[in-house]
Design a protein around this motif. Structure first.
Motif, short mmCIF file in Angstrom:
data_model
loop_
_atom_site.label_atom_id
_atom_site.label_comp_id
_atom_site.label_asym_id
_atom_site.label_seq_id
_atom_site.Cartn_x
_atom_site.Cartn_y
_atom_site.Cartn_z
N VAL A 58 0.83 -1.19 0.00
CA VAL A 58 0.00 0.00 0.00
C VAL A 58 0.87 1.25 0.00
CG1 VAL A 58 -1.71 1.29 1.36
CG2 VAL A 58 -1.95 -1.18 1.07
N ASN A 59 2.09 1.16 0.54
CA ASN A 59 3.00 2.30 0.59
C ASN A 59 3.65 2.62 -0.76
OD1 ASN A 59 4.82 0.22 0.28
ND2 ASN A 59 5.95 0.61 2.16
N GLY A 60 3.35 1.83 -1.79
CA GLY A 60 3.86 2.10 -3.13
C GLY A 60 5.09 1.33 -3.51
N ARG A 85 0.17 2.41 -7.73
CA ARG A 85 -0.96 1.55 -7.43
C ARG A 85 -0.88 0.31 -8.31
NH1 ARG A 85 -0.79 4.00 -3.59
NH2 ARG A 85 -2.34 5.34 -2.59
N VAL A 86 0.18 -0.46 -8.10
CA VAL A 86 0.36 -1.69 -8.87
C VAL A 86 -0.62 -2.74 -8.36
CG1 VAL A 86 1.94 -3.62 -9.27
CG2 VAL A 86 2.74 -1.27 -9.50
N PHE A 87 -1.54 -3.15 -9.22
CA PHE A 87 -2.55 -4.11 -8.80
C PHE A 87 -2.45 -5.44 -9.53
CE2 PHE A 87 -4.32 -2.09 -12.47
CZ PHE A 87 -5.16 -3.02 -13.07
N ILE A 88 -1.44 -5.58 -10.40
CA ILE A 88 -1.20 -6.86 -11.08
C ILE A 88 0.30 -7.15 -11.04
CG2 ILE A 88 -1.53 -8.24 -13.16
CD1 ILE A 88 -3.43 -6.01 -14.14
N ILE A 89 0.64 -8.38 -10.67
CA ILE A 89 2.02 -8.85 -10.68
C ILE A 89 2.03 -10.28 -11.24
CG2 ILE A 89 4.03 -9.47 -9.28
CD1 ILE A 89 3.09 -7.37 -7.24
N HIS A 90 2.96 -10.56 -12.14
CA HIS A 90 3.09 -11.92 -12.64
C HIS A 90 4.55 -12.28 -12.79
CE1 HIS A 90 2.83 -15.12 -15.90
NE2 HIS A 90 2.22 -15.64 -14.86
#
Length: 331
Positions: A58-60, A85-90
């Motif tokens: 949440v802190n970026g 606001r990274v909401f996808i990681i692969h």
């Protein structure tokens, strides 16, 4: 691999899921628990071997963790010092590359050096999901306008898949990058060739497809919709293998991975729940509940990523910012 949504939306889904399925999975005690994001997480992925996790806090900050030692390897910033606001990681199947994404841009990172490979912005439509192939050779981007883009960073080659009629919710890539799996609000998931854009298999559903996952060994495809059809298919023939067996009117999944031996499918949900399923029968083979986000009432958390360890135990990363290790003998 899997997965991957915004924290606020999933929190709402978690509350709904709690109402629909009740307390079918009791509170669980993990074998171990580690804090990976101090104030909670927006996204996470666990590598296929269970050795690494990448967590968007949440802190970026995006942190790469070595799970066996619970040591941070790298810390990344998706868009410099601005709001992240990274909401996808692969994580790629060979665990050498990572793709991270917010709604408007995606980045490719080298896991061996910790250095960025490239950063690309999407102007036409917002990003819904991304995946990266082994070697970082190909990146798949699913967008809100229903278009999927396959992109080769080293050559600049781009291929657009136009088979979907509505926004894409979930994507996955085969390890070699030759096949893409996409699921959409148009009630269909497609397996298609990234060389030609031609459809290989079509997987129909009675409602919008919310999650798709490919078996890294090329044996199975998993597709799930917003109602009751959560299906495992034969990746070669598209024949149904099993339908996940549950009595709830609805189950929403946030991540799904197949075990290396092909016997089990592991899923995460926006309601703290992890489920293990028998691939051949679709029957439940165990369930666990992750720790809730602190100070939430009712207590809830989104399971962003699930994975298997080398000895068959289970790993999870959730919106609570915690990584947890679970015993399959103590569900």
């Amino acid at each position: 691999m899997k997965h991957r949504r915004l924290f606020q939306r999933l929190l709402l889904m978690a509350l709904l899921a709690g109402v629909l399925v009740g307390c079918s999975v009791p509170d669980s005690t993990p074998l171990a628990q580690w804090r990976h994001a101090q104030d909670g997480a927006f996204a996470a992925d666990i590598s296929p071997s269970g050795q690494y996790a990448v967590v968007s806090g949440v802190n970026g900050e995006i942190t790469v963790w070595h799970l066996k030692d619970n040591k941070p390897l790298y810390q990344w910033r998706h868009q410099g010092e601005g709001a992240n606001r990274v909401f996808i990681i692969h994580i790629s199947a060979d665990e050498k590359f990572v793709v991270t994404s917010d709604r408007e841009a995606f980045a490719l990172w080298n896991m061996e050096s910790g250095e960025p490979v490239g950063f690309w912005r999407i102007d036409e439509s917002s990003i819904r999901d991304v995946a990266v192939s082994a070697g970082g050779k190909g990146i798949l981007v699913g967008r809100a306008n229903g278009k999927a883009m396959f992109f080769e960073p080293s050559t600049g080659r781009r291929l657009e898949f136009l088979g979907h009629q509505e926004k894409i919710n979930s994507v996955d890539l085969s390890p070699n990058g030759e096949y893409a799996l996409t699921g959409s609000n148009d009630y269909v998931a497609y397996l298609w060739s990234t060389k030609t854009g031609q459809i290989v298999h079509t997987f129909p559903h009675p409602s919008r497809v919310t999650l798709v996952a490919l078996d890294d060994e090329g044996r199975y495809v998993f597709t799930a919709d917003s109602q009751q059809k959560s299906q495992i298919w034969n990746a070669q023939t598209a024949a149904p293998v099993s339908n996940l067996q549950y009595i709830a009117r609805q189950k929403i999944f946030t991540d799904a991975v197949f075990s290396k031996d092909g016997e089990y499918l592991l899923t995460g949900a926006p309601s703290r729940r992890i489920y293990r399923w028998n691939v051949k029968t679709g029957e439940s083979a165990g369930g666990w509940r992750v720790a809730p986000v602190e100070n939430t009432r009712p207590a809830t958390a989104v399971v962003y990523a699930v994975g298997f360890t080398a000895d068959g135990q289970i790993l999870s990363e959730s919106s609570s910012g915690l990584a947890e290790l679970w015993s399959v003998n103590n569900e």
